[in-house]
Design a protein around this motif. Structure first.
Motif, PDB file in Angstrom:
ATOM      1  N   GLU A 156      -3.152  -0.736   1.234  1.00  0.00           N
ATOM      2  CA  GLU A 156      -4.470   0.098   1.703  1.00  0.00           C
ATOM      3  C   GLU A 156      -4.998   0.589   2.955  1.00  0.00           C
ATOM      4  O   GLU A 156      -5.889   2.014   2.942  1.00  0.00           O
ATOM      5  N   GLY A 157      -3.790   1.221   3.572  1.00  0.00           N
ATOM      6  CA  GLY A 157      -3.783   1.991   4.845  1.00  0.00           C
ATOM      7  C   GLY A 157      -2.516   2.873   5.407  1.00  0.00           C
ATOM      8  O   GLY A 157      -2.304   4.118   4.279  1.00  0.00           O
ATOM      9  N   LYS A 158      -1.914   2.945   6.066  1.00  0.00           N
ATOM     10  CA  LYS A 158      -0.754   3.811   6.279  1.00  0.00           C
ATOM     11  C   LYS A 158      -0.043   4.073   5.327  1.00  0.00           C
ATOM     12  O   LYS A 158       0.766   5.193   4.675  1.00  0.00           O
ATOM     13  N   GLY A 159       0.886   3.032   3.712  1.00  0.00           N
ATOM     14  CA  GLY A 159       1.011   3.079   2.740  1.00  0.00           C
ATOM     15  C   GLY A 159       0.808   3.825   1.725  1.00  0.00           C
ATOM     16  O   GLY A 159       1.922   4.847   0.828  1.00  0.00           O
ATOM     17  N   THR A 160      -0.520   4.466   2.166  1.00  0.00           N
ATOM     18  CA  THR A 160      -1.105   5.983   0.938  1.00  0.00           C
ATOM     19  C   THR A 160      -0.909   4.546   0.032  1.00  0.00           C
ATOM     20  O   THR A 160      -0.837   6.446  -1.034  1.00  0.00           O
ATOM     21  N   CYS A 161      -0.869   3.506  -0.405  1.00  0.00           N
ATOM     22  CA  CYS A 161      -0.852   3.278  -2.109  1.00  0.00           C
ATOM     23  C   CYS A 161      -1.821   3.257  -3.396  1.00  0.00           C
ATOM     24  O   CYS A 161      -1.763   3.879  -3.930  1.00  0.00           O
ATOM     25  N   THR A 162      -3.287   3.300  -2.536  1.00  0.00           N
ATOM     26  CA  THR A 162      -4.168   3.349  -3.638  1.00  0.00           C
ATOM     27  C   THR A 162      -4.471   4.728  -3.393  1.00  0.00           C
ATOM     28  O   THR A 162      -5.024   4.362  -4.543  1.00  0.00           O
ATOM     29  N   ALA A 163      -3.570   5.490  -2.955  1.00  0.00           N
ATOM     30  CA  ALA A 163      -4.115   6.764  -4.013  1.00  0.00           C
ATOM     31  C   ALA A 163      -3.927   6.758  -5.374  1.00  0.00           C
ATOM     32  O   ALA A 163      -4.251   7.420  -6.352  1.00  0.00           O
ATOM     33  N   CYS A 164      -2.859   6.419  -6.097  1.00  0.00           N
ATOM     34  CA  CYS A 164      -2.016   5.837  -7.057  1.00  0.00           C
ATOM     35  C   CYS A 164      -2.036   4.861  -8.114  1.00  0.00           C
ATOM     36  O   CYS A 164      -1.673   4.402  -9.005  1.00  0.00           O
ATOM     37  N   HIS A 165      -2.044   2.860  -6.705  1.00  0.00           N
ATOM     38  CA  HIS A 165      -2.110   2.685  -8.068  1.00  0.00           C
ATOM     39  C   HIS A 165      -3.482   1.176  -7.567  1.00  0.00           C
ATOM     40  O   HIS A 165      -4.014   0.780  -6.728  1.00  0.00           O
ATOM     41  N   LYS A 166      -4.241   0.974  -8.583  1.00  0.00           N
ATOM     42  CA  LYS A 166      -4.955   0.024  -8.485  1.00  0.00           C
ATOM     43  C   LYS A 166      -4.513  -1.221  -8.370  1.00  0.00           C
ATOM     44  O   LYS A 166      -3.777  -1.863  -9.832  1.00  0.00           O
ATOM     45  N   PRO A 167      -5.193  -2.691  -8.629  1.00  0.00           N
ATOM     46  CA  PRO A 167      -5.521  -3.739  -9.290  1.00  0.00           C
ATOM     47  C   PRO A 167      -4.522  -4.088 -10.254  1.00  0.00           C
ATOM     48  O   PRO A 167      -3.479  -4.169 -11.164  1.00  0.00           O
ATOM     49  N   ASP A 168      -5.556  -3.768 -11.604  1.00  0.00           N
ATOM     50  CA  ASP A 168      -5.432  -4.230 -12.329  1.00  0.00           C
ATOM     51  C   ASP A 168      -5.536  -2.640 -13.597  1.00  0.00           C
ATOM     52  O   ASP A 168      -5.792  -3.094 -14.496  1.00  0.00           O
TER      53      ASP A 168
END
Length: 137
Positions: free
Chosen positions: A57-69
């Motif tokens: 959720e932070g420095k990986g910036t993964c939430t920009a492209c990936h959501k749980p469902d």
């Protein structure tokens, strides 16, 4: 008179001794009320899971492209976890560019832009990301 004073002293002593004992609460009907003891349920969170969530959720910036469902730009975390479990593959290896894209190879070029971030992470941080993501399956 001495006898009355002695009786009074014995009576006062008896009253004070019985009042010093354990006091039980009663309800409006005189029934004893059990003491309520607070119990706390401590849930322990795997430190790698917590660190992985923080990174995701932070420095990986993964939430920009990936959501749980939901598939956004990249596949959902659930889809990634499911496929990696089925193939017995390592997300940590993939984000360190040590593995092939197995979920959606068409998105590989987009994902490559993030490898600068993930490769700068420690091996433990990459493992933490994997632990967090694999918890979604």
């Amino acid at each position: 008179m001495k006898h009355i004073l002695k009786s009074f002293a014995v009576f006062a002593l008896a009253i004070s001794l019985t009042n010093c004992g354990e006091k039980k609460e009663t309800d409006a009907y005189g029934n004893p009320v059990e003491e309520k003891t607070e119990t706390t349920t401590e849930t322990t969170v795997d430190p790698l899971f917590a660190k992985g969530q923080e990174l995701f959720e932070g420095k990986g910036t993964c939430t920009a492209c990936h959501k749980p469902d939901t598939k956004v730009i990249g596949p959902s975390i659930k889809e990634i976890a499911k496929i990696y479990k089925e193939k017995d593959a390592s997300i940590a290896a993939f984000i360190n560019e040590e593995g092939e894209p197995i979920v959606d190879p068409t998105q590989y070029e987009t994902m490559k832009t993030n490898f600068a971030i993930t490769k700068a992470m420690t091996a433990e941080e990459r493992k933490a990301l994997e632990v967090y993501m694999m918890s979604f399956e």
